[in-house]
Design a protein around this motif. Structure first.
Motif, short mmCIF file in Angstrom:
data_model
loop_
_atom_site.label_atom_id
_atom_site.label_comp_id
_atom_site.label_asym_id
_atom_site.label_seq_id
_atom_site.Cartn_x
_atom_site.Cartn_y
_atom_site.Cartn_z
N ASN A 117 0.76 -1.25 0.00
CA ASN A 117 0.00 0.00 0.00
C ASN A 117 0.80 1.30 0.00
OD1 ASN A 117 -2.37 -1.46 0.05
ND2 ASN A 117 -2.41 -1.57 2.27
N SER A 118 2.05 1.27 0.49
CA SER A 118 2.71 2.54 0.78
C SER A 118 2.85 3.42 -0.47
CB SER A 118 4.07 2.30 1.42
OG SER A 118 4.92 1.69 0.49
N ARG A 158 1.17 3.36 -3.22
CA ARG A 158 -0.13 3.78 -3.69
C ARG A 158 -0.70 4.90 -2.80
NH1 ARG A 158 -4.88 -0.54 -3.95
NH2 ARG A 158 -6.61 0.86 -4.32
N ASP A 159 -0.53 4.74 -1.47
CA ASP A 159 -1.02 5.75 -0.53
C ASP A 159 -0.41 7.11 -0.86
OD1 ASP A 159 -2.42 3.82 0.71
OD2 ASP A 159 -1.25 3.78 2.57
N GLU A 160 0.90 7.11 -1.04
CA GLU A 160 1.61 8.37 -1.25
C GLU A 160 1.17 8.99 -2.59
OE1 GLU A 160 3.39 11.65 -0.88
OE2 GLU A 160 3.03 10.27 0.79
N GLU A 191 -1.66 8.65 -4.11
CA GLU A 191 -3.03 9.17 -3.96
C GLU A 191 -3.03 10.51 -3.23
OE1 GLU A 191 -5.58 5.00 -3.70
OE2 GLU A 191 -5.14 6.14 -1.89
N GLU A 244 -6.71 9.86 4.25
CA GLU A 244 -5.86 9.16 5.19
C GLU A 244 -6.64 8.08 5.93
OE1 GLU A 244 -3.45 10.63 8.96
OE2 GLU A 244 -3.28 12.02 7.27
N GLN A 254 -7.25 5.17 3.68
CA GLN A 254 -6.01 4.42 3.47
C GLN A 254 -5.68 3.57 4.68
OE1 GLN A 254 -3.26 7.54 2.47
NE2 GLN A 254 -3.63 7.32 0.27
N LYS A 255 -5.92 4.11 5.87
CA LYS A 255 -5.66 3.35 7.09
C LYS A 255 -6.53 2.11 7.12
CE LYS A 255 -3.69 6.30 10.58
NZ LYS A 255 -4.05 7.53 11.25
N ARG A 290 -7.77 0.55 4.59
CA ARG A 290 -7.26 -0.40 3.59
C ARG A 290 -6.06 -1.15 4.14
NH1 ARG A 290 -6.25 2.55 -1.72
NH2 ARG A 290 -4.26 3.16 -0.86
N GLY A 291 -5.18 -0.42 4.85
CA GLY A 291 -4.00 -1.04 5.42
C GLY A 291 -4.36 -2.11 6.44
#
Ligand SMILES: [Zn+2]
Length: 418
Positions: free
Chosen positions: A267-268, A270-272, A274, A321, A324-325, A327-328
């Motif tokens: 995910n990291s 992709r998170d960044e 986004e 955020e 994303q959390k 999803r993580g």
């Protein structure tokens, strides 16, 4: 090649779906609607099956067949896999297909409302507007109610394809509106066949197919990725690391740590990306110093519009955020669940060994470890351990974070003392 090729071990389902899609192609012709209804074509479908039964793949293949341009009775069964209609659906670029996936733990009402709005408009190029919900079991109550309204009064040319592990995972009122397509878990032979077609060598195909317990995606992963194989070997070796409490707790810490690493890796980036895209779209600067600078200036002399923009941007970034959390957390849980499934498979092999059952082992490559564990315990103790592993899977479902850590630690102690 056809759109059905990827559906390993689902012959009956493919036949039923091909018939429905073939009849749907008659729509528009004389008595077409009647013929389609007779062949079981309907507005709402529910694809069910255990994880690994490729329910979303089946739904997508059906969507492609419904969009297939060569689906005339003379041109053979629908779902050629080669025309523009099939191709755009399979690559998720079709104008008339909307797919909704739960990024986090649940699927909210906003996603469903957008879907329902789409369903109400006529298809642009294909015969149908197709709405695919890959995880209907994750609908929130309000989302499910919004969907139900659309299913109760379907637009003429709309088709809803819902996917869930079982019919019990969706509201009874939704279920009763759907034609259910029950997929089965592919057999070991089905999986071996699929892996051999992929070009995997015979020995690896057999080992991976057994260990994957009916999950084609996992079988492919096991066959292909050395890393996945190493992780499984680590899990299978866990029961061997029994002993003092400290040693027992180190193992689950490894397990949870590995799950977190999986999530981070997945995910990291992709998170960044986004967050960066959102910051750019909101015009709040793409570097942290830029953001601070602008915010400070806005605070000093706050023209009304500007302040509101910055507040709105902060809210949007916070929302991102949050999702994303979520999803993580889900990635961590998925990873832990896979590890526990491996562990359960190991104890099943141990039990089979102890009882002298002549079933194919799930872990033929761990025969020595299985024999060692079998000799060191009674079948009753193995059964208790297997039950403890399965109970931990239940506890973990929907319980990320500290609960997961504690559940896995408590399992390690149970496995030692059971
Ligand atoms: Zn086609």
């Amino acid at each position: 090649m056809s759109v059905w090729d990827g559906l390993t071990g689902q012959t009956a389902v493919v036949e039923a779906l091909t018939a429905a899609a073939g009849a749907a192609a008659l729509i528009g012709g004389p008595d077409g609607a009647l013929a389609a209804a007779r062949a079981g074509m309907t507005h709402s479908w529910l694809f069910t099956g255990p994880s690994g039964a490729s329910r979303a793949d089946a739904a997508r293949a059906f969507a492609a067949a419904l969009s297939c341009e060569r689906a005339a009775p003379a041109a053979g069964p629908p779902g050629c896999g080669e025309c523009v209609g099939c191709h755009t659906v399979l690559t998720d670029t079709a104008a008339d297909l909307r797919t909704v996936r739960a990024e986090g733990l649940s699927l909210g009402v906003q996603d469903v409302r957008a879907l329902v709005r789409d369903a109400a408009s006529a298809p642009t190029s294909g015969r149908y507007r197709i709405l695919l919900v890959e995880e209907a079991d994750r609908l929130t109550d309000s989302a499910a109610n919004a969907l139900l309204k659309a299913l109760e009064e379907p637009a003429d040319r709309s088709v809803f394809l819902l996917c869930a592990p079982s019919v019990d995972d969706v509201m009874p009122t939704i279920r009763s509106r759907c034609r259910v397509v029950a997929l089965r878990l592919p057999s070991v032979d089905d999986l071996v066949g699929a892996l051999l077609r992929d070009g995997v060598d015979e020995r690896t195909a057999h080992v991976a197919a057994r260990a994957a317990q009916g999950h084609l995606g996992r079988a492919r992963l096991l066959a292909a990725a050395e890393q996945a194989r190493a992780r499984r070997a680590q899990v299978v070796a866990l029961p061997g690391r029994r002993g003092r409490v400290g040693a027992c707790l180190a193992a689950p810490a490894d397990l949870v740590g590995a799950a977190n690493a999986d999530a981070e890796a997945a995910n990291s980036e992709r998170d960044e990306a986004e967050a960066e895209a959102l910051r750019t779209a909101l015009g709040v600067g793409t570097t942290s110093s830029g953001t601070t600078g602008r915010t400070k200036r806005a605070t000093k002399s706050p023209p009304k519009g500007k302040t509101m923009m910055v507040r709105g941007a902060a809210g949007a970034l916070k929302d991102l955020e949050k999702s994303q959390k979520s999803r993580g957390r889900r990635t961590v849980l998925d990873s832990l669940d896979r590890a526990l499934l491996d562990l359960a498979g190991l104890y099943r092999d141990v039990l089979a060994h102890q009882l002298g059952a002549t079933v194919d082992p799930i872990n033929p490559d761990a025969a020595a470890e299985v024999a060692r564990l079998a000799a060191a315990a009674t079948p009753e103790r193995t059964l208790r351990r297997l039950e403890a592993v399965l109970a931990t899977r239940d506890t973990l479902a929907g319980n990320p974070g500290l609960v997961a850590q504690l559940a896995v630690e408590s399992l390690a102690l149970t496995l030692r003392d059971a």
